[in-house]
Design a protein around this motif. Structure first.
Motif, short mmCIF file in Angstrom:
data_model
loop_
_atom_site.label_atom_id
_atom_site.label_comp_id
_atom_site.label_asym_id
_atom_site.label_seq_id
_atom_site.Cartn_x
_atom_site.Cartn_y
_atom_site.Cartn_z
N PHE A 113 0.80 -1.23 0.00
CA PHE A 113 0.00 0.00 0.00
C PHE A 113 0.83 1.28 0.00
O PHE A 113 0.45 2.25 -0.65
CB PHE A 113 -1.02 -0.03 1.14
CG PHE A 113 -2.15 -0.98 0.85
CD1 PHE A 113 -3.17 -0.61 -0.02
CD2 PHE A 113 -2.17 -2.24 1.42
CE1 PHE A 113 -4.21 -1.50 -0.31
CE2 PHE A 113 -3.20 -3.13 1.14
CZ PHE A 113 -4.21 -2.76 0.27
N PRO A 114 1.99 1.30 0.69
CA PRO A 114 2.82 2.52 0.56
C PRO A 114 3.26 2.77 -0.89
O PRO A 114 3.32 3.91 -1.34
CB PRO A 114 4.02 2.24 1.47
CG PRO A 114 3.46 1.32 2.53
CD PRO A 114 2.49 0.44 1.76
N GLU A 164 2.63 5.95 -3.77
CA GLU A 164 3.64 6.54 -4.66
C GLU A 164 3.23 6.45 -6.13
O GLU A 164 3.62 7.28 -6.95
CB GLU A 164 4.99 5.84 -4.47
CG GLU A 164 5.57 6.00 -3.08
CD GLU A 164 6.78 5.08 -2.84
OE1 GLU A 164 7.27 4.46 -3.81
OE2 GLU A 164 7.21 4.98 -1.68
N THR A 165 2.47 5.44 -6.47
CA THR A 165 2.10 5.17 -7.86
C THR A 165 0.81 5.89 -8.27
O THR A 165 0.51 5.99 -9.46
CB THR A 165 1.91 3.65 -8.06
OG1 THR A 165 3.05 2.98 -7.56
CG2 THR A 165 1.73 3.28 -9.52
N ILE A 166 0.08 6.40 -7.31
CA ILE A 166 -1.24 6.95 -7.61
C ILE A 166 -1.19 8.11 -8.61
O ILE A 166 -2.11 8.26 -9.43
CB ILE A 166 -1.97 7.35 -6.30
CG1 ILE A 166 -3.48 7.44 -6.53
CG2 ILE A 166 -1.45 8.66 -5.76
CD1 ILE A 166 -4.14 6.13 -6.70
N GLU A 167 -0.12 8.88 -8.63
CA GLU A 167 -0.01 9.99 -9.59
C GLU A 167 0.05 9.47 -11.02
O GLU A 167 -0.58 10.03 -11.91
CB GLU A 167 1.22 10.86 -9.28
CG GLU A 167 1.34 12.08 -10.18
CD GLU A 167 0.14 13.04 -10.05
OE1 GLU A 167 -0.18 13.70 -11.06
OE2 GLU A 167 -0.46 13.14 -8.97
#
Length: 134
Positions: free
Chosen positions: A64-65, A69-72
């Motif tokens: 989940f961390p 970081e990947t959400i952008e």
């Protein structure tokens, strides 16, 4: 498995229904982006199946961390939260409708414009110079 690492249930019928619903959405022009977080029940093949696109709109992260970081990248793919270019329009005058005429009642006779009677100047009777005054 959810973010709290709680294990859910495995349901083959649920997966089949998800594939059916995903296809209905795709047929309606909706793009589906899938994101897989590698956990005990992680099934990347299923997520790739329901994802849209070629290459597939499928993302895989290890935890989940890393998802945070990947959400952008995911947002860029989905065009979410992008600054929109504002198109400036030049205003134009509103169209002016021609005046409308009232309906005419066919039972009414036309009216004439008023006219003035001719003015006839007074005429004087001829005077006899030999006549006695009255």
């Amino acid at each position: 498995v959810n973010k709290a690492n709680e294990v859910g249930h495995n349901c083959e019928n649920c997966a089949s229904q998800a594939e059916t619903e995903a296809q209905i959405a795709k047929d309606a022009g909706i793009e589906i982006i899938t994101v897989g977080v590698k956990t005990d029940l992680f099934t990347p093949g299923f997520l790739e199946t329901i994802a849209s696109g070629d290459p597939k709109l499928y993302y895989s992260v290890s935890d989940f961390p890393q998802l945070d970081e990947t959400i952008e990248d995911i947002n860029l793919t989905a065009n979410i939260c992008q600054e929109q270019q504002v198109q400036t329009l030049n205003p134009t005058a509103a169209p002016v409708d021609p005046p409308t005429l009232s309906p005419v009642d066919p039972t009414l006779a036309p009216t004439l414009a008023p006219t003035l009677a001719p003015i006839v100047p007074p005429t004087l009777a001829p005077v006899d110079p030999t006549a006695a005054p009255v």
